[in-house]
Design an enzyme around this catalytic site. Structure first.
Site, short mmCIF file in Angstrom:
data_model
loop_
_atom_site.label_atom_id
_atom_site.label_comp_id
_atom_site.label_asym_id
_atom_site.label_seq_id
_atom_site.Cartn_x
_atom_site.Cartn_y
_atom_site.Cartn_z
CD GLU A 194 -2.73 -1.26 2.39
OE1 GLU A 194 -3.86 -0.80 2.57
OE2 GLU A 194 -2.12 -1.93 3.22
CB CYS A 251 5.62 -4.29 9.84
SG CYS A 251 6.86 -3.56 10.94
CB CYS A 276 3.75 -1.38 17.22
SG CYS A 276 5.48 -1.00 16.90
CB CYS A 283 0.78 -0.69 14.34
SG CYS A 283 1.10 -0.59 12.57
CB CYS A 294 2.47 7.74 3.14
SG CYS A 294 2.81 6.62 4.48
CB CYS A 296 -0.42 6.84 11.15
SG CYS A 296 0.74 7.95 10.44
N1 SAH Z 1 7.56 1.28 11.03
C1 SAH Z 1 7.86 2.65 11.06
C2 SAH Z 1 7.14 3.42 9.98
C3 SAH Z 1 5.72 3.00 9.70
S1 SAH Z 1 4.56 3.34 10.99
C4 SAH Z 1 7.57 3.24 12.43
O1 SAH Z 1 6.98 2.56 13.25
O2 SAH Z 1 7.99 4.36 12.67
C5 SAH Z 1 4.35 5.10 10.81
C6 SAH Z 1 3.84 5.81 12.04
O3 SAH Z 1 2.50 5.37 12.33
C7 SAH Z 1 4.63 5.52 13.31
O4 SAH Z 1 4.98 6.73 13.94
C8 SAH Z 1 3.67 4.75 14.18
O5 SAH Z 1 3.93 4.95 15.55
C9 SAH Z 1 2.35 5.31 13.72
N2 SAH Z 1 1.20 4.45 14.01
C10 SAH Z 1 1.14 3.11 13.98
N3 SAH Z 1 -0.09 2.67 14.31
C11 SAH Z 1 -0.84 3.77 14.53
C12 SAH Z 1 -2.20 3.99 14.88
N4 SAH Z 1 -3.05 2.97 15.05
N5 SAH Z 1 -2.64 5.25 15.04
C13 SAH Z 1 -1.79 6.30 14.86
N6 SAH Z 1 -0.51 6.16 14.49
C14 SAH Z 1 -0.02 4.91 14.35
FE1 SF4 Z 2 5.75 -1.90 12.14
FE2 SF4 Z 2 3.48 -0.63 12.66
FE3 SF4 Z 2 5.33 -0.84 14.55
FE4 SF4 Z 2 5.77 0.77 12.43
S1 SF4 Z 2 4.20 1.01 13.98
S2 SF4 Z 2 7.20 -0.72 13.34
S3 SF4 Z 2 4.71 -0.41 10.81
S4 SF4 Z 2 4.22 -2.56 13.60
#
Ligand code: SAH
Ligand code: SF4
Length: 387
Positions: free
Chosen positions: A124, A144, A148, A151, A137, A368
């Protein structure tokens, strides 16, 4: 291919159906390198192999510029090449741009692309136009491996790394499809889609070199940002690269214990080490570190959290982007109220510039943390640009 890949957590799902508790079993090999993603030296070798040693050296430059600067979509479009060489190249090679499988349009103007890669997998990419600015983006991995808890992408696990060509290809495809302008700093690229960019280090750095090369895509280094969950040794390595994006750190917690709970990768790369790497990071004169902080109601969003974050960042040349959680199915957290977010921001602002990031594309699951292909069917009103 995966020599630079470190599995940060021993326990990762492999695909959407396997859920969070499944073990990471295998990782598919990345597909062979395509023309998009090759640097000038590789294109020179390819021209020599295809057209023979008599081909002049400038042919490679013509192809390199046609692909990245003029955004040619096929060899036929590279009219500066002699017809014979064009045909030879077209009969043996493919440019390797991703194909647009679907486009979802949000009511706020953003667009989510589902792009099909050469091996049939999809990834995506999101376009977010705003005033005089367009931001693309991009994803750096299919899925991944970092777990987290807030996410949606985490549910996918890691399928594979994207090649440099697949990373650059997202930019070429989306900017071509929307005829985006690159002049005047209009176009911005953020590596904030699917994947942890620093766990695909070599391909990400190679793609960045092409995107920043004035003879390549020609983007300014101020216009590209890489976001990481905090892979400490790779942050140090990135600081040594000549062509590198700006760095954003997904901090998301104010203490080690809290970070471990929502980002288990913090066990491997503790908060103290992450902050030390940030302090040592060689910023360019115009550059600041960005810290992203996803606010989870009742978890990391109190005034005490804000004061602790302010203290952590006190000596850094940094800014903070606050993101109120974008909800998603099975995400076990809630979004804080606007008042809570404002209070957090007010405390942060006493010591560090702090902004609230507006979610984009919530109605099409493009915001995000929402990028997960299995929600495609649930997104509202997909626009039928299937090609
Ligand atoms: N993996 C990298 C980049 C992709 S995630 C990282 O984690 O930085 C991009 C951003 O989305 C990150 O700052 C992450 O903390 C944020 N993010 C992930 N899940 C989210 C959610 N459910 N709501 C808001 N931001 C989120
Ligand atoms: Fe991976 Fe989502 Fe964590 Fe970014 S926020 S490192 S995309 S699991």
């Amino acid at each position: 291919m995966f020599s630079n890949w470190e599995n940060p957590c021993s326990c990762r799902p492999v695909n959407a159906s396997s859920g969070r508790s499944a073990k990471l079993k295998t990782m598919a090999q990345s597909p062979p390198e395509t023309l998009v993603g090759m640097d000038l030296t590789q294109i020179r070798d390819l021209v020599g192999e295809t057209g023979g040693p008599s081909e002049p050296a400038f042919r490679a430059r013509q192809i390199y510029q046609a692909i990245y600067r003029s955004q040619a979509r096929s060899f036929e479009e590279i009219s500066s090449l002699p017809a014979k060489l064009r045909d030879q190249l077209a009969s043996r090679h493919d440019l390797g741009l991703p194909e647009i499988e679907r486009v979802y349009d949000s009511s706020d103007g953003s667009r989510r692309y589902l792009l099909r890669l050469v091996d049939g997998r999809t990834v995506e990419t999101v376009l977010m136009p705003e005033g005089e600015r367009d931001t693309i983006c991009i994803s750096t991995q299919v899925g991944c491996p970092v777990d987290c808890k807030f996410c949606m992408t985490a549910f996918l696990g890691l399928e594979r790394n994207l090649t440099a060509g697949e990373i650059v290809g997202q930019v070429l495809e989306v900017s071509g499809h929307n005829r985006l302008r690159r002049d005047g700093g209009r176009l911005n690229i953020v590596m904030m889609g699917q994947g942890e960019p620093l766990l695909n280090f070599e391909n990400v750095v190679k793609a960045t070199r092409i995107l920043l090369d004035p003879k390549g895509f020609g983007l300014s280094p101020r216009r590209i940002t890489l976001s990481t969950s905090g892979i400490v040794p790779k942050i140090e390595q990135l600081g040594c690269e000549e062509a590198r994006p700006k760095l954003a750190i997904s901090l998301n917690a104010s203490t080690q214990r809290q970070r471990e709970e929502i980002m288990p990768i913090a066990r491997k790369y503790p908060l103290a080490d992450l902050m030390a790497a940030c302090k040592a990071y060689p910023l360019r004169p115009w550059e600041k570190l960005t810290f992203e902080y996803v606010l989870l109601k009742g978890v990391n969003d109190t005034d005490a959290d804000a004061r602790r974050v302010a203290k952590l960042l006190a000596r850094l040349n940094a800014k903070v982007n606050l993101i109120a959680l974008n909800p998603g199915p099975e995400i076990p957290f809630e979004t804080p109220t606007a008042e809570r977010v404002a209070s957090f921001q007010a405390i942060m602002r006493r010591s560090t510039p702090c902004f609230i990031r507006k979610p984009r594309g919530l109605d099409i699951f493009a915001a995000c943390g929402q990028l997960k292909r299995s929600v495609v069917g649930q997104a509202s009103s997909p626009v039928g640009y299937e090609s």
